[in-house]
Design a protein around this motif. Structure first.
Motif, short mmCIF file in Angstrom:
data_model
loop_
_atom_site.label_atom_id
_atom_site.label_comp_id
_atom_site.label_asym_id
_atom_site.label_seq_id
_atom_site.Cartn_x
_atom_site.Cartn_y
_atom_site.Cartn_z
N LEU A 3 42.50 37.45 43.45
CA LEU A 3 42.81 37.32 42.03
C LEU A 3 43.03 38.70 41.45
CD1 LEU A 3 42.80 35.93 39.18
CD2 LEU A 3 40.31 36.26 39.20
N THR A 4 44.17 38.90 40.78
CA THR A 4 44.43 40.15 40.07
C THR A 4 44.65 39.83 38.60
OG1 THR A 4 45.43 41.18 42.01
CG2 THR A 4 45.89 42.19 39.88
N LYS A 5 43.89 40.50 37.76
CA LYS A 5 44.02 40.31 36.32
C LYS A 5 45.16 41.18 35.80
CE LYS A 5 42.28 39.45 32.02
NZ LYS A 5 43.30 40.12 31.19
N VAL A 11 47.55 36.18 35.15
CA VAL A 11 46.85 36.47 36.40
C VAL A 11 47.79 36.27 37.58
CG1 VAL A 11 44.59 35.81 35.47
CG2 VAL A 11 45.97 34.11 36.68
N HIS A 130 43.37 27.59 35.35
CA HIS A 130 43.87 28.33 34.18
C HIS A 130 44.28 27.29 33.14
CE1 HIS A 130 46.23 30.84 31.57
NE2 HIS A 130 46.18 31.90 32.37
N MET A 146 39.39 30.41 34.67
CA MET A 146 39.99 31.45 33.84
C MET A 146 39.67 31.10 32.39
SD MET A 146 41.59 33.54 35.99
CE MET A 146 40.08 33.34 36.93
N ILE A 174 40.00 35.70 30.41
CA ILE A 174 41.41 35.93 30.13
C ILE A 174 41.58 35.77 28.62
CG2 ILE A 174 42.30 35.18 32.37
CD1 ILE A 174 43.08 32.50 30.98
N SER A 207 41.27 43.71 40.78
CA SER A 207 41.32 42.49 41.60
C SER A 207 39.94 42.09 42.09
CB SER A 207 42.24 42.71 42.81
OG SER A 207 43.55 43.01 42.42
#
Length: 210
Positions: A3-5, A11, A130, A146, A174, A207
């Protein structure tokens, strides 16, 4: 799964050299969708949908595709025939090697005088959810939520209760571009203490392995 913000609500999920991006909006980086095979958009508001971000991702990878609801598809599908797919609550599909389920139908109430628009959430591989701009509770367990932590349509008590209702193993912030650094410790403390799940936060570009 990695997971990368990205900034605000965006994301990126990666596995086995393939990637999927959710909600590359105006607040997100200009190249937020570049390099991904699949782009998912929850609704039409500019902090989740930016046509230039989508075009950059689609033009960088001729095999890239978009999955979204009708209101967004109508704005972008003519530019990319056959590569934009309309989805709604209850639909399932495969994107960039990920299994995706669609949950939800409406955006959260901003104000009674503002008409509600459509909004969908995406459950990826039965694990990462999400919700877009809604407090949708999927009909199955979620490992990683998320969490829309700060928005014009929510307050912290609702955020805490949402975590309690979904019951994820962990919740990552998020929808946080409007949250100042002065306020973050308060949100971290209250959600972490009262939500009942591990509460985590990544800075844009950071991440985590799920």
């Amino acid at each position: 799964m990695k997971l990368t913000k990205k900034t605000h609500a965006c994301v990126r999920l990666e596995r086995d050299g393939r990637s999927l991006v959710i909600d590359p909006g105006t607040f997100s980086e200009e190249d937020a969708a570049v390099g991904s095979e699949a782009i998912l958009v929850t609704h039409e508001h500019i902090d989740h949908f930016n046509e230039d971000r989508l075009r950059a991702g689609m033009e960088a990878n001729p095999a890239a595709e978009i999955w979204t609801l009708r209101s967004v598809a109508e704005k972008i599908s003519a530019a990319f025939p056959g590569r934009v797919h309309v989805v709604g609550h209850g639909d399932t599909f495969s994107a960039a090697g990920f299994d995706v389920q669609v949950h939800g139908e409406l955006h959260a109430v901003i104000h009674p005088d503002i008409p509600r628009i459509t909004n969908v959430g995406y459950l990826v591989d039965g694990s990462v959810f999400h919700p877009g701009d809604a407090l949708t509770v999927p009909e199955q367990p979620v490992d990683t939520l998320m969490l829309p932590v700060m928005a014009p349509w929510n307050k912290i008590s609702e955020v805490i209760d949402y975590v309690r209702e979904v019951k994820p193993l962990r919740a990552y912030d998020i929808h946080d571009a409007l949250l100042t650094d002065l306020a973050r410790p308060i949100y971290d403390s209250q959600i972490g203490a009262l939500g009942g799940a591990e509460h985590l936060r990544l800075t844009p570009g950071e991440s985590a392995d799920l």
